[in-house]
Design a protein around this motif. Structure first.
Motif, PDB file in Angstrom:
ATOM      1  N   UNK A 236      19.649  37.093  35.534  1.00  0.00           N
ATOM      2  CA  UNK A 236      21.152  37.299  36.293  1.00  0.00           C
ATOM      3  C   UNK A 236      21.651  38.412  36.747  1.00  0.00           C
ATOM      4  N   UNK A 237      22.322  38.160  38.069  1.00  0.00           N
ATOM      5  CA  UNK A 237      22.799  39.255  38.697  1.00  0.00           C
ATOM      6  C   UNK A 237      24.378  39.242  38.681  1.00  0.00           C
ATOM      7  N   UNK A 238      24.981  40.536  38.112  1.00  0.00           N
ATOM      8  CA  UNK A 238      26.402  40.509  38.065  1.00  0.00           C
ATOM      9  C   UNK A 238      26.833  41.210  39.028  1.00  0.00           C
ATOM     10  N   UNK A 239      27.752  40.899  40.103  1.00  0.00           N
ATOM     11  CA  UNK A 239      28.069  41.852  41.334  1.00  0.00           C
ATOM     12  C   UNK A 239      29.533  41.986  41.182  1.00  0.00           C
ATOM     13  N   UNK A 240      29.694  43.390  40.815  1.00  0.00           N
ATOM     14  CA  UNK A 240      30.866  44.171  40.578  1.00  0.00           C
ATOM     15  C   UNK A 240      31.489  44.660  41.781  1.00  0.00           C
ATOM     16  N   UNK A 241      32.680  44.075  42.236  1.00  0.00           N
ATOM     17  CA  UNK A 241      33.383  44.456  43.289  1.00  0.00           C
ATOM     18  C   UNK A 241      34.489  45.211  42.972  1.00  0.00           C
ATOM     19  N   UNK A 242      34.686  46.406  42.642  1.00  0.00           N
ATOM     20  CA  UNK A 242      35.689  47.128  41.938  1.00  0.00           C
ATOM     21  C   UNK A 242      37.015  46.827  42.982  1.00  0.00           C
ATOM     22  N   UNK A 243      38.210  46.632  42.076  1.00  0.00           N
ATOM     23  CA  UNK A 243      39.569  46.481  42.688  1.00  0.00           C
ATOM     24  C   UNK A 243      40.484  47.406  42.266  1.00  0.00           C
ATOM     25  N   UNK A 244      41.499  47.624  43.300  1.00  0.00           N
ATOM     26  CA  UNK A 244      42.477  48.743  42.961  1.00  0.00           C
ATOM     27  C   UNK A 244      43.591  48.170  42.198  1.00  0.00           C
ATOM     28  N   UNK A 245      43.463  46.895  41.956  1.00  0.00           N
ATOM     29  CA  UNK A 245      44.417  46.101  41.141  1.00  0.00           C
ATOM     30  C   UNK A 245      44.203  45.982  39.674  1.00  0.00           C
ATOM     31  N   UNK A 246      42.847  46.630  39.318  1.00  0.00           N
ATOM     32  CA  UNK A 246      42.449  46.427  38.223  1.00  0.00           C
ATOM     33  C   UNK A 246      43.140  47.048  37.304  1.00  0.00           C
ATOM     34  N   UNK A 247      43.770  46.494  36.126  1.00  0.00           N
ATOM     35  CA  UNK A 247      44.559  47.076  35.122  1.00  0.00           C
ATOM     36  C   UNK A 247      43.833  48.321  34.545  1.00  0.00           C
ATOM     37  N   UNK A 248      42.620  48.402  34.438  1.00  0.00           N
ATOM     38  CA  UNK A 248      42.023  49.374  33.755  1.00  0.00           C
ATOM     39  C   UNK A 248      41.976  51.001  34.292  1.00  0.00           C
ATOM     40  N   UNK A 249      42.377  50.637  35.551  1.00  0.00           N
ATOM     41  CA  UNK A 249      42.442  52.026  36.532  1.00  0.00           C
ATOM     42  C   UNK A 249      43.963  52.360  36.252  1.00  0.00           C
ATOM     43  N   UNK A 250      44.953  51.685  35.801  1.00  0.00           N
ATOM     44  CA  UNK A 250      46.218  52.607  35.154  1.00  0.00           C
ATOM     45  C   UNK A 250      46.326  52.731  33.851  1.00  0.00           C
TER      46      UNK A 250
END
Length: 398
Positions: A236-250
């Motif tokens: 299994x390959x999980x491709x993580x594309x970080x997003x600036x809208x991710x709630x964890x960033x705030x």
């Protein structure tokens, strides 16, 4: 009291043509900058669309890698939040972090804590100095990137030896892990590292450049072989594309500062602009040293010389010097008319009484006119000129 007739003043406001002549260069430069910015934005928006996205078939997408992995039985799933990436970490999973530098410091620490003992593989693509030290402790990114794109493996890692040369040139790394595999060196610094986990059987792969994952670079060198081996070691390959809208960033905790959000190399670009501005200022600056009198090669009319000097005064806003020149010339011409020697023409105690004797009134208005302060604006300078001319005409008629 002496009265001096004041002719109507002449307007000094620049005309529309003069304003356009003075500002057309700046306006043209602004238009060119705007056009260049729009063109660059348009080009980048088309060529970099879907970068490192396994669903994108664009040149900088990674759909080709995902399809080749699917043919080998490796499933690919895209996630865009930290929570999904942490939940996906496991022994049977390869977690690829496409743009690690987009993660906040708090997110990087949480992601490393989730993957450290999971037993799977974590692949970090072009991680900079701000992110690689948290996602892969013991690894440091060198400030200078590789000058070459295509490099030879020069290591014992089986995946690298089977792939051969590949386009890994990018960020260069050093590590304190003695059991790490350091591959594809550029000036003795690795552009690919594999660091085994302390426990659990997992590992972390730090890749210096994303080129081997791009659709348009996959068929070059050993890029395809290296990409498939690094990403296909687990089912299994999980491709993580970080997003600036991710709630964890705030969330509460440390956030990315303004300078963290700026693209890499901004400091060097700012320094280069400063040096260029300093060189331009030095080039355009006035030369040092005293003025040197030089005889003109040809004879010119006095009116032309006077007009040229007046334009220089106006360009420098030297109303004080212009007023002083006008008053000095007027006093020099008036002194012989009233019987005052030229040596005393600029002495108020001698010139003013002589002028008052030839003019009606007590002559109190002559002192501010001939020896007063400089005018405050161009209109006052023109009024002074008219008053001096009127005074000289009146003395000549007396």
């Amino acid at each position: 009291m002496t009265t001096v007739a004041t002719p109507p003043s002449t307007s000094t406001a620049p005309t529309g043509r003069q304003v356009w002549t003075r500002t057309r260069g700046i306006a043209l430069a602004v238009v060119l900058i705007l056009v260049a910015a729009v063109a660059i934005a348009a080009v980048r928006s088309t060529t970099r669309h879907g970068e490192l996205d396994p669903r994108s078939a664009d040149p900088y997408g990674s759909r080709a890698v995902a399809e080749l992995l699917a043919e080998r039985g490796v499933s690919t799933r895209v996630v865009t939040t930290l929570g999904a990436a942490r939940a996906a970490a496991g022994r049977e999973t390869t977690l690829l972090v496409a743009v690690p530098d987009l993660l906040a410091h708090r997110q990087q620490s949480q992601l490393h804590a989730a993957t450290a003992a999971a037993g799977g593989r974590t692949v970090l693509v072009a991680a900079g100095s701000g992110s690689v030290e948290r996602l892969a402790p013991g690894v440091t990114a060198d400030p200078a990137t590789s000058g070459d794109s295509t490099l030879a493996p020069d290591c014992t890692l089986p995946e690298a030896r089977r792939a051969g040369t590949a386009d890994t040139g990018g960020v260069r790394y050093t590590t304190t892990h003695l059991d790490a595999d350091s591959c594809y060196p550029s000036k003795r610094l690795a552009t690919l590292l594999r660091i085994p986990a302390a426990s659990g059987g997992g590992d972390t792969v730090v890749l210096g450049a994303p080129d081997i994952l791009y659709n348009d670079r996959l068929d070059e060198q050993g890029n395809a072989s290296l990409a498939l081996q690094l990403l296909g070691s687990r089912p299994h390959l999980v491709w993580y594309l970080p997003s600036l809208s991710d709630a964890s960033a705030t969330g509460t905790g440390e956030r990315k500062s303004f300078f963290d959000l700026l693209p890499s190399g901004w400091l060097w670009a700012t320094l280069q602009l400063f040096i260029a501005a300093a060189l331009a200022a030095f080039w355009r600056a006035r030369r040092f040293g005293p003025l040197v009198a030089e005889k003109l090669p040809v004879a010119i009319r006095a009116s032309e010389a006077t007009e040229g000097r007046a334009r220089l005064y106006r360009k420098a806003n030297a109303r004080d010097r212009a007023a002083a020149a006008l008053r000095t010339a007027t006093r020099t011409r008036l002194a012989p008319l009233v019987g005052v020697p030229l040596a005393q023409a600029h002495t108020p105690e001698t010139l003013l009484p002589a002028l008052s004797a030839h003019l009606p009134g007590d002559g109190q208005a002559l002192h501010p006119l001939l020896f007063g302060p400089p005018p405050g604006d161009d209109a006052a300078l023109l009024a002074l000129t008219d008053q001096l001319d009127a005074l000289e005409r009146e003395v000549r008629r007396s």
